[in-house]
Scaffold this motif. Sequence first.
Motif, PDB file in Angstrom:
ATOM      1  N   GLY A   1       0.801  -1.216   0.000  1.00 32.31           N
ATOM      2  CA  GLY A   1       0.000   0.000   0.000  1.00 32.31           C
ATOM      3  C   GLY A   1       0.834   1.266   0.000  1.00 32.31           C
ATOM      4  O   GLY A   1       0.402   2.296  -0.485  1.00 32.31           O
ATOM      5  N   PHE A   2       2.043   1.200   0.535  1.00 38.50           N
ATOM      6  CA  PHE A   2       2.880   2.388   0.604  1.00 38.50           C
ATOM      7  C   PHE A   2       3.882   2.473  -0.536  1.00 38.50           C
ATOM      8  O   PHE A   2       4.872   3.171  -0.443  1.00 38.50           O
ATOM      9  CB  PHE A   2       3.608   2.455   1.950  1.00 38.50           C
ATOM     10  N   THR A   3       3.676   1.719  -1.612  1.00 40.33           N
ATOM     11  CA  THR A   3       4.592   1.797  -2.740  1.00 40.33           C
ATOM     12  C   THR A   3       3.843   2.152  -4.008  1.00 40.33           C
ATOM     13  O   THR A   3       2.629   2.252  -4.014  1.00 40.33           O
ATOM     14  CB  THR A   3       5.293   0.450  -2.977  1.00 40.33           C
ATOM     15  N   SER A   4       4.594   2.319  -5.093  1.00 40.24           N
ATOM     16  CA  SER A   4       3.963   2.721  -6.349  1.00 40.24           C
ATOM     17  C   SER A   4       3.196   1.581  -6.991  1.00 40.24           C
ATOM     18  O   SER A   4       2.633   1.745  -8.055  1.00 40.24           O
ATOM     19  CB  SER A   4       5.015   3.232  -7.315  1.00 40.24           C
TER      20      SER A   4
END
Lengths: 284, 165
Positions: free
Chosen positions: A39-42
């Motif tokens: 969720g916290f990546t591209s």
Amino acid sequence: MRNLLNFVLKYGYWFLFLLLEIASFLLLFRFNHYQGSVGFTSSNRVMGRIYAVSAEVSSFFQLNTANTQLTQRNLELQVENQLLRKVLSQRSNNDAFDRIVASSTDKDYTIIPATIINNSLNRPDNYITLDKGTADGVMPEMGVVNGNGIVGIIYLTSEHYSLAISLLNSKSCISCKFKNNDYFGYLKWKGLDSRFAYLEDVPRHALFQKGDTIVTSGYSAVFPKGLMVGRVDSIADSKDGLSYLLRIQLATDFACLDDALIISGKNRQEQHTLEQSANQSTKK
Amino acid sequence: MLITFLRRLGWFVLLVLVQALILNNISFFGYATPVLYVYLILAFDANMSRYSLLLWGFALGLAVDIFSNTPGVNAAATTLLAFMRPSLLRLFTPRDSAEDFSPGILSMGTSPFIRYLTFCLLFHQTALVLLLTFSLVQPHVIVLRIVSSVLLTGLCILGIEQIRK
């Protein structure tokens, strides 16, 4: 009590500051150790969409170069194919041999075509975002290659996008060997220049020279044996002097990646579990 | 109130997209990358509360992080910048300036603004580069990265200031 309240009101921003910094550092350290942080990546849904659109626009302008590269590569492969056919027809007089060769070459690996929608070169740890995810059968630890050579290894996957560790990443470590003999070493990237990586742990008695071709060894089941990696650019000794340290000119041009293939070995899972159980039993 | 918020949000989205889609791909000589998104924090009104500054800073850093696969790095550096900004602004503001103003060449004068800009960028870049490399093995590379990125970012921001003037 009132003093305490005043104090908190006056210096409350200190607490907020510390809280936010702690949150940042948790994110920073979590990402390196847990697989659950897609969720916290591209490779999450929204960012994936945005990058997909932007990649479409920029790939339009790169079509020309990509085309010439592919044509050239096609030509090389055609020549090689001709040569191999000739050798094969000379050596095999019976059909059985042909059938064995045909069945062993293309059935062990499945190939998923994908487009690279985000890529970086200038950080110490570079990642690549691709537009295929679990819905298309992509799983972590599959290999990523393009027409010229190997690109990286899948690290995280969401439903429709995936994030790969680029070769240009300090965590990347790929087992490679020489094309004309079986001496092998580990390919690592040491930062800064996106054109070069280093081959470590090449034994002292290995036979090779400048300009020799380096291919994947096939020991790890991520990549099949014999995929193009690069050429030996310069030769040096490792720090402890026990092995060679070779600078490799990479065959893949990371500055203009567009299309890629995701490769997965059919027996990858089996080999992985076998190796893990072997590791565990030796530790006990 | 709402209009101010929406305007800030517009700038936020614009700066994050420009940073993620264009500027992150730039790397002069392998060292300098312009980090334009901090302009949002630098240009916030002078009397903005420290709390909202911190929250904006964290959100901005996190958004850039999510785009560039570096969770926490930009968030930590930008939160630090948002924390330092009120003190740095007070240090470089001319005595006779108005109570509330938006930092810029027009409101502060050229040389105080450049000094304010340089110090803010230095703090931010130092935190950013140290967190990204996470080692002191090649100090000259780190220093070169910080200095060149500060120069490049500074030039970009001065360019925008000139256009807005």
